[in-house]
Each structure stands twice: as C-alpha cells, then as structure tokens.
Write a protein that holds these residues in place. Structure first.
Motif, PDB file in Angstrom:
ATOM      1  N   LEU A  71      -7.332  22.318  51.427  1.00 17.94           N
ATOM      2  CA  LEU A  71      -5.924  22.009  51.589  1.00 17.94           C
ATOM      3  C   LEU A  71      -5.215  23.217  52.176  1.00 17.94           C
ATOM      4  O   LEU A  71      -5.559  24.368  51.877  1.00 17.94           O
ATOM      5  N   ASP A  72      -4.220  22.956  53.000  1.00 20.81           N
ATOM      6  CA  ASP A  72      -3.474  24.055  53.604  1.00 20.81           C
ATOM      7  C   ASP A  72      -2.663  24.792  52.539  1.00 20.81           C
ATOM      8  O   ASP A  72      -2.486  24.318  51.404  1.00 20.81           O
ATOM      9  N   HIS A  73      -2.153  25.955  52.919  1.00 22.76           N
ATOM     10  CA  HIS A  73      -1.440  26.819  51.981  1.00 22.76           C
ATOM     11  C   HIS A  73      -0.276  26.096  51.313  1.00 22.76           C
ATOM     12  O   HIS A  73      -0.084  26.177  50.092  1.00 22.76           O
ATOM     13  N   GLY A  74       0.489  25.367  52.089  1.00 17.84           N
ATOM     14  CA  GLY A  74       1.653  24.676  51.535  1.00 17.84           C
ATOM     15  C   GLY A  74       1.286  23.593  50.547  1.00 17.84           C
ATOM     16  O   GLY A  74       1.978  23.390  49.526  1.00 17.84           O
ATOM     17  N   GLN A  75       0.197  22.878  50.817  1.00 16.48           N
ATOM     18  CA  GLN A  75      -0.256  21.831  49.893  1.00 16.48           C
ATOM     19  C   GLN A  75      -0.707  22.437  48.572  1.00 16.48           C
ATOM     20  O   GLN A  75      -0.427  21.887  47.494  1.00 16.48           O
ATOM     21  N   ARG A  90      -7.398  28.811  46.985  1.00 15.51           N
ATOM     22  CA  ARG A  90      -8.380  27.874  47.538  1.00 15.51           C
ATOM     23  C   ARG A  90      -9.731  28.061  46.881  1.00 15.51           C
ATOM     24  O   ARG A  90     -10.058  29.153  46.392  1.00 15.51           O
ATOM     25  N   GLY A  91     -10.504  26.981  46.871  1.00 14.37           N
ATOM     26  CA  GLY A  91     -11.888  27.094  46.455  1.00 14.37           C
ATOM     27  C   GLY A  91     -12.344  26.103  45.418  1.00 14.37           C
ATOM     28  O   GLY A  91     -13.268  25.334  45.668  1.00 14.37           O
ATOM     29  N   PRO A  92     -11.738  26.090  44.228  1.00 16.82           N
ATOM     30  CA  PRO A  92     -12.259  25.215  43.181  1.00 16.82           C
ATOM     31  C   PRO A  92     -12.065  23.734  43.509  1.00 16.82           C
ATOM     32  O   PRO A  92     -11.271  23.380  44.388  1.00 16.82           O
ATOM     33  N   PRO A  93     -12.801  22.866  42.828  1.00 20.21           N
ATOM     34  CA  PRO A  93     -12.590  21.432  43.018  1.00 20.21           C
ATOM     35  C   PRO A  93     -11.113  21.066  42.843  1.00 20.21           C
ATOM     36  O   PRO A  93     -10.440  21.565  41.942  1.00 20.21           O
ATOM     37  N   GLY A  94     -10.637  20.212  43.737  1.00 26.01           N
ATOM     38  CA  GLY A  94      -9.234  19.825  43.723  1.00 26.01           C
ATOM     39  C   GLY A  94      -8.413  20.520  44.775  1.00 26.01           C
ATOM     40  O   GLY A  94      -7.248  20.171  44.976  1.00 26.01           O
ATOM     41  N   THR A  95      -9.005  21.505  45.469  1.00 24.16           N
ATOM     42  CA  THR A  95      -8.269  22.219  46.513  1.00 24.16           C
ATOM     43  C   THR A  95      -8.791  21.868  47.903  1.00 24.16           C
ATOM     44  O   THR A  95      -8.584  22.626  48.852  1.00 24.16           O
ATOM     45  N   HIS A  96      -9.460  20.729  48.021  1.00 26.99           N
ATOM     46  CA  HIS A  96      -9.974  20.255  49.315  1.00 26.99           C
ATOM     47  C   HIS A  96      -9.323  18.926  49.685  1.00 26.99           C
ATOM     48  O   HIS A  96      -8.940  18.141  48.816  1.00 26.99           O
ATOM     49  N   ASP A  97      -9.245  18.676  50.981  1.00 25.91           N
ATOM     50  CA  ASP A  97      -8.844  17.367  51.494  1.00 25.91           C
ATOM     51  C   ASP A  97     -10.136  16.555  51.644  1.00 25.91           C
ATOM     52  O   ASP A  97     -10.747  16.522  52.714  1.00 25.91           O
ATOM     53  N   VAL A  98     -10.548  15.916  50.563  1.00 30.77           N
ATOM     54  CA  VAL A  98     -11.823  15.209  50.546  1.00 30.77           C
ATOM     55  C   VAL A  98     -11.808  14.053  51.538  1.00 30.77           C
ATOM     56  O   VAL A  98     -12.811  13.770  52.203  1.00 30.77           O
ATOM     57  N   ALA A  99     -10.674  13.390  51.652  1.00 26.88           N
ATOM     58  CA  ALA A  99     -10.582  12.258  52.580  1.00 26.88           C
ATOM     59  C   ALA A  99     -10.828  12.713  54.017  1.00 26.88           C
ATOM     60  O   ALA A  99     -11.482  12.014  54.801  1.00 26.88           O
ATOM     61  N   LEU A 100     -10.314  13.889  54.377  1.00 24.81           N
ATOM     62  CA  LEU A 100     -10.536  14.427  55.718  1.00 24.81           C
ATOM     63  C   LEU A 100     -12.021  14.690  55.953  1.00 24.81           C
ATOM     64  O   LEU A 100     -12.566  14.347  57.006  1.00 24.81           O
ATOM     65  N   ALA A 101     -12.685  15.292  54.978  1.00 26.50           N
ATOM     66  CA  ALA A 101     -14.114  15.558  55.114  1.00 26.50           C
ATOM     67  C   ALA A 101     -14.898  14.256  55.251  1.00 26.50           C
ATOM     68  O   ALA A 101     -15.811  14.155  56.084  1.00 26.50           O
ATOM     69  N   VAL A 114     -15.389  13.611  67.819  1.00 26.12           N
ATOM     70  CA  VAL A 114     -14.299  13.915  66.893  1.00 26.12           C
ATOM     71  C   VAL A 114     -13.929  15.393  67.001  1.00 26.12           C
ATOM     72  O   VAL A 114     -14.671  16.204  67.558  1.00 26.12           O
ATOM     73  N   THR A 115     -12.766  15.724  66.443  1.00 29.06           N
ATOM     74  CA  THR A 115     -12.406  17.121  66.270  1.00 29.06           C
ATOM     75  C   THR A 115     -12.831  17.552  64.869  1.00 29.06           C
ATOM     76  O   THR A 115     -12.676  16.797  63.904  1.00 29.06           O
ATOM     77  N   LEU A 116     -13.386  18.751  64.776  1.00 29.54           N
ATOM     78  CA  LEU A 116     -13.878  19.270  63.506  1.00 29.54           C
ATOM     79  C   LEU A 116     -12.839  20.200  62.894  1.00 29.54           C
ATOM     80  O   LEU A 116     -12.446  21.196  63.521  1.00 29.54           O
ATOM     81  N   PRO A 117     -12.360  19.913  61.685  1.00 29.09           N
ATOM     82  CA  PRO A 117     -11.374  20.794  61.059  1.00 29.09           C
ATOM     83  C   PRO A 117     -11.922  22.202  60.900  1.00 29.09           C
ATOM     84  O   PRO A 117     -13.120  22.399  60.696  1.00 29.09           O
ATOM     85  N   ARG A 118     -11.027  23.171  61.002  1.00 29.89           N
ATOM     86  CA  ARG A 118     -11.402  24.566  60.838  1.00 29.89           C
ATOM     87  C   ARG A 118     -10.337  25.272  60.005  1.00 29.89           C
ATOM     88  O   ARG A 118      -9.139  25.046  60.179  1.00 29.89           O
ATOM     89  N   PHE A 119     -10.802  26.155  59.106  1.00 37.23           N
ATOM     90  CA  PHE A 119      -9.908  26.885  58.196  1.00 37.23           C
ATOM     91  C   PHE A 119     -10.039  28.374  58.459  1.00 37.23           C
ATOM     92  O   PHE A 119     -11.147  28.899  58.578  1.00 37.23           O
ATOM     93  N   ASP A 120      -8.901  29.056  58.570  1.00 38.06           N
ATOM     94  CA  ASP A 120      -8.860  30.500  58.799  1.00 38.06           C
ATOM     95  C   ASP A 120      -8.756  31.185  57.439  1.00 38.06           C
ATOM     96  O   ASP A 120      -7.703  31.198  56.814  1.00 38.06           O
ATOM     97  N   LYS A 121      -9.864  31.753  56.965  1.00 35.45           N
ATOM     98  CA  LYS A 121      -9.875  32.326  55.626  1.00 35.45           C
ATOM     99  C   LYS A 121      -9.030  33.586  55.530  1.00 35.45           C
ATOM    100  O   LYS A 121      -8.441  33.859  54.468  1.00 35.45           O
TER     101      LYS A 121
END
Length: 269
Positions: A71-75, A90-101, A114-121
C-alpha cells in the motif's frame, strides 16, 4: 521480458543451482512460480538469475515481488490513524494491495500485456503508474516475497509479545491480531495463484538483521544520493516481520513444494 530491479546483498547463486530451480518450474509447467524466504535470503537475486536463464532458453518471463504491491504511504497512514500506529510501516500482512497483486498475476497468466507495479523502498512510496514497466505475453511468472504461502497463527500464539517492538508499542496485541487476521482473510487467494512454491530456508531468524542490513547497504550503494536506513533503524524494522517470519519458518517446510536450506552466506546446502 521484465525483471525486477530490487537490490539484494547476494551477488548470485551458483549457475547449476539456478538451472535446477528453472528446471523445477518448467518441468511442473508452473505459470506462476513462487520464491519465498526470509528477508535478505536472495529471493530477488534468484528470480533475476532464473529470468535471465529462461530468456537465454527462449522463454518470455516476468518478475513480480509482493513488495511491489505494498500500500502507498498515504493508505498506510490512514490505517495508522484508524487501526494502529504501527500500520504506517510497510511489510507485515495487511499492508499490501492484495487485489492488485492478484489482478496482475491473473493478467499475466492469461497472456495479457500488463504494467507491473513497482515500489520505491527508499522513498517508501509506490512509483507512479506511468513509470511501471510493461510485460507480456509471458510463458513464466517468477513471483517472489518473504512470506508467500504462510498461514496465520492460532489466536493463543498472539498473547505474548515476541520482541521489544510488540512489548513496547503493541502491549495490548491489537496490531499483531489485526495483521494475523489480515493474513487469514486476505492472502489465501494470492497464495492460490502460485502453481509451485520454492522456500529458501535460512539458518534462523537471528541472521535476518545482518541480511537485511546488507540489503540496505546495497540499496544505498545503488542510489548514493538518497538516504537508506541506519543499522539501528534496520534492527527495529526487522521486528515488524519477526512474528510472521517465525511462523513461515515453522510452517513452510511442509507447505512449499520444494525447500532448499541456505547457510549464513546464502550458499545452498
């Protein structure tokens, strides 16, 4: 082909081992091949090596990390306000957009481009969609992540804190119970999209702070103008992952289709 660009401390696995892993995926006709293991175990490195070898053999490949579905920072900030302050991290279960994956894997499986999501750590934000790489149609998806396939813990296991973070910042257990409930509720549909799962089994959780620190140093070396975590920050950060990581170590050897033990230097045993 689209391979990830996630830095890890591992310079590379032996070519023969990479070939065996790719052969395992292809022999079982896995459209989505999962690679899981503790933080810093070399999942991204192995996925990149397998992808390169697959391309050499004439296969089209995409690489996706569960980290790219954070999930993005704001979410996460909203979750921190509404549920628990620790959910800002970020990291633990519940901090991912599972539907997007799930949508991304489904599209790749059916041969779409498709476009592949990317996260800037380093920025702790998801990259804008305009910057996501395109992939497809592909023959194989390499999907890597630190807790793929991990089931939730029983409620009784959540009663006592497992580290200083839980003791000092989650004394009533609300955060860990929320994460465990998310793991039980949201993630099984994602795990079901993995056709075959490889577990890179490290020597134990005690090695994770060192492995994660090496990973952070690699991130910093690749982006010298940006600020990575300090060693103290890494020591705190890995505590967010400890509970689910220990559950993964307990359960994945009997869940994964293939388990490979690694020593402290990432060498397959």
């Amino acid at each position: 082909m689209s391979t990830g660009t996630h830095a890890t401390a591992k310079a590379g696995f032996p070519a023969a081992f990479v070939a065996r892993c790719l052969d395992d995926a292809l022999a079982h006709r896995a459209r989505v091949y999962g690679i899981t293991g503790l933080q810093g175990s070399g999942k991204s490195t192995l996925a990149a090596q397998m992808a390169a070898l697959a391309v050499e053999r004439g296969h089209a490949v995409a690489v996706l990390s569960v980290d790219d579905a954070y999930l993005d920072h704001g979410q996460r900030a909203r979750l921190a306000r509404e549920v628990h302050p620790l959910l800002a991290t970020r990291g633990p279960p519940g901090t991912h957009d599972v539907a997007l994956a799930c949508r991304t894997l489904d599209a790749l499986r059916t041969g779409e481009t498709v476009t592949l999501p990317r996260f800037d750590k380093l920025a702790d934000r998801r990259l804008p969609e305009a910057d996501w790489p395109r992939a497809g149609p592909v023959d194989l998806v390499l999907f890597e992540g630190w807790f793929l396939g991990t089931p939730p813990e029983p409620d009784a296991a959540l009663a006592e804190p497992i580290n200083a973070l839980e003791r000092d910042e989650d004394a009533d257990g609300r955060w860990r119970r929320w994460c465990n409930a998310a793991l039980a509720r949201d993630y099984p549909p994602l795990w079901q999209r993995i056709d075959r799962l490889l577990f890179l089994q490290g020597p134990g959780f005690d090695i994770v702070p060192d492995w994660r620190w090496q990973q952070e140093q690699s991130l910093q070396a690749g982006h010298p103008g940006r600020k990575a975590m300090t060693r103290d920050q890494v020591e705190r950060f890995v505590q967010f992952f400890e509970r689910t990581s220990r559950q993964a170590m307990r359960t994945l050897p009997r869940i994964a289709d293939r388990t490979v033990r690694l020593d402290a230097h990432h060498d397959p045993l």
